[in-house]
Design a protein around this motif. Structure first.
Motif, mmCIF file in Angstrom:
data_model
loop_
_atom_site.group_PDB
_atom_site.id
_atom_site.type_symbol
_atom_site.label_atom_id
_atom_site.label_comp_id
_atom_site.label_asym_id
_atom_site.label_seq_id
_atom_site.Cartn_x
_atom_site.Cartn_y
_atom_site.Cartn_z
ATOM 1 N N ARG A 45 0.820 -1.214 0.000
ATOM 2 C CA ARG A 45 0.000 0.000 0.000
ATOM 3 C C ARG A 45 0.850 1.257 0.000
ATOM 4 O O ARG A 45 0.571 2.212 -0.730
ATOM 5 C CB ARG A 45 -0.957 -0.012 1.192
ATOM 6 C CG ARG A 45 -1.891 1.168 1.168
ATOM 7 C CD ARG A 45 -2.927 1.168 2.258
ATOM 8 N NE ARG A 45 -2.613 0.247 3.331
ATOM 9 C CZ ARG A 45 -3.481 -0.197 4.210
ATOM 10 N NH1 ARG A 45 -4.723 0.165 4.147
ATOM 11 N NH2 ARG A 45 -3.125 -1.019 5.160
ATOM 12 N N TRP A 90 -5.148 3.037 -5.914
ATOM 13 C CA TRP A 90 -5.148 4.257 -5.117
ATOM 14 C C TRP A 90 -5.081 5.477 -6.029
ATOM 15 O O TRP A 90 -4.484 5.423 -7.103
ATOM 16 C CB TRP A 90 -3.963 4.278 -4.149
ATOM 17 C CG TRP A 90 -4.253 3.445 -2.940
ATOM 18 C CD1 TRP A 90 -4.044 2.106 -2.798
ATOM 19 C CD2 TRP A 90 -4.850 3.892 -1.734
ATOM 20 N NE1 TRP A 90 -4.477 1.692 -1.571
ATOM 21 C CE2 TRP A 90 -4.967 2.765 -0.888
ATOM 22 C CE3 TRP A 90 -5.285 5.123 -1.266
ATOM 23 C CZ2 TRP A 90 -5.514 2.844 0.388
ATOM 24 C CZ3 TRP A 90 -5.827 5.204 0.009
ATOM 25 C CH2 TRP A 90 -5.934 4.073 0.826
ATOM 26 N N GLY A 103 -8.853 5.210 -1.875
ATOM 27 C CA GLY A 103 -8.632 3.854 -2.339
ATOM 28 C C GLY A 103 -9.789 3.361 -3.189
ATOM 29 O O GLY A 103 -10.919 3.830 -3.052
ATOM 30 N N SER A 106 -10.274 -3.635 -4.512
ATOM 31 C CA SER A 106 -9.207 -4.588 -4.220
ATOM 32 C C SER A 106 -9.747 -5.971 -4.508
ATOM 33 O O SER A 106 -10.876 -6.283 -4.130
ATOM 34 C CB SER A 106 -8.798 -4.516 -2.741
ATOM 35 O OG SER A 106 -8.273 -3.257 -2.425
#
Length: 173
Positions: A45, A90, A103, A106
């Motif tokens: 991240r 992101w 964000g 995912s």
């Protein structure tokens, strides 16, 4: 009309930004080629967010007439002690004084794809190789392939860009 510079010439990233900006204000969105300052396949991240932040700042540098710079970065990350490697997305938005982040989607990568990424390959070319395609990341992307078309890369990126633009669009911040 607000000018918005996207730190990429990838048409999917530009269109995702256009979709968000057009909802918020009348916008003129332009993609500019900038270096993300991170590896070609960001891992984790922190590196993925840093790439988005760098792209946003460098987009404003490349297009000083823009009111906002937008950076979008896709990466891969482990999810603490959960199994698998995940695709993460992101975005960052800067007005030159403030930098905000958001964000997006995912999703877990198939194990064979994850193994190739962990050995140093980049996700887009791996999927192009497996699917016998070319330039998948500029079309449906991994999100489109791995959800059987339920979403595509552009719609997945829209959420990240909208979340990063949120603090500029509302008085709640």
């Amino acid at each position: 009309m607000e000018r918005v510079a996207v730190g990429s010439t990838n048409p999917v990233k530009v269109r995702a930004t256009e979709r968000v900006a057009d909802e918020l204000f009348e916008a003129d969105v332009t993609g500019v080629a900038v270096d993300s300052g991170v590896s070609e396949q960001p891992t984790g991240r922190a590196e993925t967010v840093t790439g988005a932040e760098n792209r946003a700042a460098r987009a404003l540098e490349a297009a000083p007439e823009a009111a906002y710079g937008v950076g979008i970065e896709g990466g891969v990350a482990d999810l603490d002690d959960r199994p698998g490697l995940y695709l993460i997305m992101w975005a960052a938005v800067s007005d030159g004084e403030r930098l905000e982040r958001g964000g997006g989607a995912s999703l877990r990568l198939p194990d064979d794809v994850a193994a190739r990424i962990r050995s140093g390959e980049e996700l887009g070319p791996v999927l192009d190789d497996l699917l016998d395609t070319e330039g998948l990341k500029e079309r449906a992307g991994a999100a489109g392939v791995l959800t059987d078309g339920a979403i595509d890369r552009e719609s997945a990126l829209v959420h990240a860009v909208a979340c990063a633009f949120g603090p500029f669009a509302t008085d709640l911040y």
